[in-house]
Design an enzyme around this catalytic site. Structure first.
Site, PDB file in Angstrom:
ATOM      1  N   GLU A 182       0.821  -1.214   0.000  1.00 52.79           N
ATOM      2  CA  GLU A 182       0.000   0.000   0.000  1.00 52.79           C
ATOM      3  C   GLU A 182       0.858   1.268   0.000  1.00 52.79           C
ATOM      4  O   GLU A 182       0.362   2.364  -0.216  1.00 52.79           O
ATOM      5  CB  GLU A 182      -0.961  -0.006   1.193  1.00 52.79           C
ATOM      6  CG  GLU A 182      -0.308   0.055   2.573  1.00 52.79           C
ATOM      7  CD  GLU A 182       0.196  -1.313   3.097  1.00 52.79           C
ATOM      8  OE1 GLU A 182       0.529  -2.199   2.281  1.00 52.79           O
ATOM      9  OE2 GLU A 182       0.253  -1.477   4.335  1.00 52.79           O
ATOM     10  N   SER A 232       8.490  -9.048   5.234  1.00 47.49           N
ATOM     11  CA  SER A 232       9.313  -9.244   6.421  1.00 47.49           C
ATOM     12  C   SER A 232       9.079 -10.639   7.003  1.00 47.49           C
ATOM     13  O   SER A 232       8.033 -11.255   6.774  1.00 47.49           O
ATOM     14  CB  SER A 232       8.982  -8.171   7.455  1.00 47.49           C
ATOM     15  OG  SER A 232       7.605  -8.231   7.755  1.00 47.49           O
ATOM     16  N   CYS A 287      16.391  -6.666   0.128  1.00 45.44           N
ATOM     17  CA  CYS A 287      16.542  -7.887   0.924  1.00 45.44           C
ATOM     18  C   CYS A 287      17.893  -8.538   0.656  1.00 45.44           C
ATOM     19  O   CYS A 287      18.322  -9.416   1.394  1.00 45.44           O
ATOM     20  CB  CYS A 287      15.441  -8.872   0.609  1.00 45.44           C
ATOM     21  SG  CYS A 287      15.544  -9.498  -1.057  1.00 45.44           S
TER      22      CYS A 287
HETATM   23  P1  NAD Z   1       5.954  -6.162   5.112  1.00 46.72           P
HETATM   24  O1  NAD Z   1       6.086  -7.541   5.663  1.00 46.72           O
HETATM   25  O2  NAD Z   1       5.613  -5.050   6.045  1.00 46.72           O
HETATM   26  O3  NAD Z   1       4.815  -6.134   3.983  1.00 46.72           O
HETATM   27  C1  NAD Z   1       4.788  -7.073   2.930  1.00 46.72           C
HETATM   28  C2  NAD Z   1       3.348  -7.248   2.464  1.00 46.72           C
HETATM   29  O4  NAD Z   1       2.578  -7.749   3.559  1.00 46.72           O
HETATM   30  C3  NAD Z   1       2.681  -5.939   2.039  1.00 46.72           C
HETATM   31  O5  NAD Z   1       1.882  -6.189   0.910  1.00 46.72           O
HETATM   32  C4  NAD Z   1       1.847  -5.551   3.253  1.00 46.72           C
HETATM   33  O6  NAD Z   1       0.667  -4.829   2.909  1.00 46.72           O
HETATM   34  C5  NAD Z   1       1.478  -6.894   3.848  1.00 46.72           C
HETATM   35  N1  NAD Z   1       1.328  -6.835   5.309  1.00 46.72           N
HETATM   36  C6  NAD Z   1       1.911  -5.947   6.166  1.00 46.72           C
HETATM   37  N2  NAD Z   1       1.541  -6.212   7.431  1.00 46.72           N
HETATM   38  C7  NAD Z   1       0.723  -7.283   7.391  1.00 46.72           C
HETATM   39  C8  NAD Z   1       0.030  -8.051   8.380  1.00 46.72           C
HETATM   40  N3  NAD Z   1       0.102  -7.740   9.678  1.00 46.72           N
HETATM   41  N4  NAD Z   1      -0.706  -9.103   7.977  1.00 46.72           N
HETATM   42  C9  NAD Z   1      -0.787  -9.418   6.678  1.00 46.72           C
HETATM   43  N5  NAD Z   1      -0.153  -8.737   5.690  1.00 46.72           N
HETATM   44  C10 NAD Z   1       0.592  -7.690   6.038  1.00 46.72           C
HETATM   45  O7  NAD Z   1       7.300  -5.856   4.309  1.00 46.72           O
HETATM   46  P2  NAD Z   1       7.757  -4.490   3.650  1.00 46.72           P
HETATM   47  O8  NAD Z   1       8.137  -3.536   4.732  1.00 46.72           O
HETATM   48  O9  NAD Z   1       6.774  -4.060   2.622  1.00 46.72           O
HETATM   49  O10 NAD Z   1       9.052  -4.981   2.853  1.00 46.72           O
HETATM   50  C11 NAD Z   1      10.320  -5.093   3.441  1.00 46.72           C
HETATM   51  C12 NAD Z   1      10.593  -6.496   3.913  1.00 46.72           C
HETATM   52  O11 NAD Z   1      10.473  -7.405   2.831  1.00 46.72           O
HETATM   53  C13 NAD Z   1      12.005  -6.686   4.445  1.00 46.72           C
HETATM   54  O12 NAD Z   1      11.955  -7.497   5.576  1.00 46.72           O
HETATM   55  C14 NAD Z   1      12.718  -7.375   3.297  1.00 46.72           C
HETATM   56  O13 NAD Z   1      13.844  -8.152   3.674  1.00 46.72           O
HETATM   57  C15 NAD Z   1      11.639  -8.233   2.775  1.00 46.72           C
HETATM   58  N6  NAD Z   1      11.907  -8.628   1.398  1.00 46.72           N
HETATM   59  C16 NAD Z   1      12.309  -9.910   1.197  1.00 46.72           C
HETATM   60  C17 NAD Z   1      12.611 -10.318  -0.092  1.00 46.72           C
HETATM   61  C18 NAD Z   1      13.061 -11.722  -0.348  1.00 46.72           C
HETATM   62  O14 NAD Z   1      13.137 -12.088  -1.492  1.00 46.72           O
HETATM   63  N7  NAD Z   1      13.342 -12.530   0.655  1.00 46.72           N
HETATM   64  C19 NAD Z   1      12.495  -9.430  -1.166  1.00 46.72           C
HETATM   65  C20 NAD Z   1      12.071  -8.134  -0.906  1.00 46.72           C
HETATM   66  C21 NAD Z   1      11.775  -7.745   0.390  1.00 46.72           C
END
Ligand code: NAD
Length: 502
Positions: A182, A232, A287
């Site tokens: 979002e 995450s 990441c």
């Molecule tokens: P995030 O976990 O906050 O959000 C990811 C997705 O989950 C978003 O679409 C968000 O709307 C949704 N989300 C958020 N909170 C939620 C909840 N409580 N319940 C259900 N869905 C929820 O991650 P972010 O801050 O958008 O991205 C950064 C993170 O992503 C870092 O930890 C990074 O390491 C990781 N990442 C990992 C990879 C990989 O390939 N391993 C790649 C890119 C990013």
């Protein structure tokens, strides 16, 4: 094609067109370099998600039944359009994520590689055939789509991460509901509209916007067959458990804390360049960013000095002004990352470069934090343990190779790791001993090419399948094995024994 970024509210994209849904709830979408909300995004209710899933389910039979040639042609058109119009997408990424334009172009290039890999689908979807496996009997296997697929992506790669998944899912005959972050939602709409321009039938690729409410609706919806999540670690764990408990196939890629081990025989200029590029590119919001340099004691002072010297030349500022590094995604995140510099002091580490003092070429309201370097970080400190996800590079001093490997392997994460050395034997031993999914040898961000698969170990990936590459096609298909005999007068008769091959 109307530019979604010009509308005030970023709406969902369902059944081939923008769709408002029932929800009155919206969230602001910031330009992080300006520090102001430029538009807002609609936040779906569970019922709204249900409408998007219904559109994908309605489109599924015809798309799953479409010829390989039809799907292949769509991918070719999509690839051509995306390549021709990638600059538009790059400017959307910079406006909502903040990454500098050159980095946005790099993100799109890596996404394009997956589309190009998905073009191998006629070959990758071929089954196998064993003629006369038993006398007069042929056995063959075919790959079929799994059904409606939910894709949930993070803020840090608003175009590339969706492109890791949906081209392969669609190539394999599935239909998709994508729920992007979002925080930077417009890229997903732009891609869905581009796919429609490339000839994708309505309903095959849908986009819903929202937060936990939308995600939960996808994870539990009975018509969703598979979930691809990236984000995450705590949320990846939750997504994996919830969607599995609802009978879905799940791949959930999580967070990271990537180490880079520098041995005394390494080319220290190459290592210092790599640490700076991989530590501060995209403001450390990758990441696969390097967040810890493990420097063997004998060369640590020299390496830290070389890294600090390079950092002095970095320009932090608005990604549209040719700077090296842009802002962080939100003010809250910027403040959380900056707090680690205070934690470092409390924990008796040495702050060599403090990013809070950096000059910035950008609006004073932007979410700025310059690159920071912290030396002698104790492994008990939260600076070492936490995924900071910002432009903070830690140096931990190690006694030698074994000490470095021990630290890498005691991390709960296992996404990426790198070794810098000129000793092939040490590099080979390292590659065999580390419990990490992606390894770089004198390469700092070892993101595999699209025809290998991407994913970590341990708390960096929940589920069995990595993203894209051969794992991607395996995840988005399920196999049928067919044992077939055509009537032949020489066969027949009654035999109640378990069938044996003869
Ligand atoms: P995030 O976990 O906050 O959000 C990811 C997705 O989950 C978003 O679409 C968000 O709307 C949704 N989300 C958020 N909170 C939620 C909840 N409580 N319940 C259900 N869905 C929820 O991650 P972010 O801050 O958008 O991205 C950064 C993170 O992503 C870092 O930890 C990074 O390491 C990781 N990442 C990992 C990879 C990989 O390939 N391993 C790649 C890119 C990013």
């Amino acid at each position: 094609m109307t530019h979604p970024a010009t509308t005030d509210i970023v709406e969902h994209w369902v059944d081939g067109k923008p769709w408002r849904g029932e929800s009155a709830r919206t969230a602001p979408v910031f330009d992080p370099a300006l520090g102001v909300a430029q538009r807002s995004v609609r936040m779906a209710t569970g019922d709204d998600v249900g409408v998007a899933v219904a559109a994908a389910a309605a489109a599924l039979p015809a798309w799953a039944d479409s010829s390989v040639a039809t799907r292949h042609r769509f991918l070719l058109n999509f690839r051509e359009l995306l390549n021709a119009r990638k600059d538009e997408l790059a400017s959307i990424l910079t406006a909502e994520h903040g990454k500098v334009l050159a980095d946005a172009a790099g993100e799109i290039a890596r996404g394009l590689e997956v589309v190009e890999f998905a073009l191998s689908m006629p070959h990758l979807l071929k089954g196998e055939f064993s003629q006369n496996a038993s006398t007069g009997i042929d056995v063959y296997s075919v790959r079929e789509p799994v059904g409606v697929v939910g894709i949930i992506s993070p803020f840090n790669f608003p175009a590339m991460v969706p492109l890791w998944f949906f081209p392969i899912a669609i190539a394999a005959g599935n239909t998709v509901v994508l729920k992007p972050s979002e925080k930077d939602p417009s890229a997903a709409n732009w891609l869905a509209e581009l796919a429609a321009d490339a000839g994708l039938p309505a309903g095959v690729l849908n986009v819903v916007h929202g937060d936990k409410e939308a995600v939960d609706a996808l994870l539990t919806h009975p018509q969703i067959a598979a979930i691809s999540f990236v984000g995450s670690t705590p949320i990846a764990d939750y997504v994996y458990r919830t969607a599995s408990a609802h009978g879905k196939r799940v791949q959930a890629l999580g967070g990271a804390k990537n180490h880079m081990l520098v041995l005394p025989d390494a080319d220290l200029d190459l290592a210092a360049d790599a640490a700076v590029n991989a530590g501060f590119g995209s403001a450390g919001e990758r990441c696969m960013a390097v967040s810890v340099v493990l420097a063997v004691d004998s060369i640590a002072d020299d390496l830290v000095a070389r890294i600090a010297a390079r950092m002095a030349g970095l320009r932090t500022g608005d990604g549209r002004r040719g700077c090296d590094m842009g802002p962080l995604i939100t003010r809250e995140h910027r403040d959380r990352v900056a707090e680690y510099l205070d934690t470092a002091v409390t924990d008796r580490a040495r702050v060599v470069v403090d990013g809070r003092d950096s000059a910035v070429d950008g609006d004073p309201n932007g979410f700025w934090l310059g690159p920071s370097l912290i030396d002698r970080v104790p492994v008990t400190s939260a600076v070492y343990r936490d995924e900071i996800f910002g432009p903070v590079l830690s140096v931990v001093r190690v006694e030698g190779f074994e000490h470095g490997v021990d630290l890498v392997n005691s991390s709960p994460y296992g996404n990426g790791v790198a070794i810098f050395t000129n000793d092939g034997g040490a590099a080979r031993r390292f590659q065999r001993q580390v419990t990490v999914g992606m390894i770089g040898v004198n390469v700092p961000i070892p993101v595999p090419v699209a025809y290998h698969s991407f994913g970590g170990w341990k708390a960096s990936l929940f589920g069995d399948a990595k993203a894209y590459g051969p794992n991607g096609f395996a995840f988005f298909t399920r196999e049928k094995a067919i044992t077939s005999r055509w009537l032949d007068p020489s066969h027949g008769g009654i035999d109640l024994g378990f069938p044996r091959n003869s």
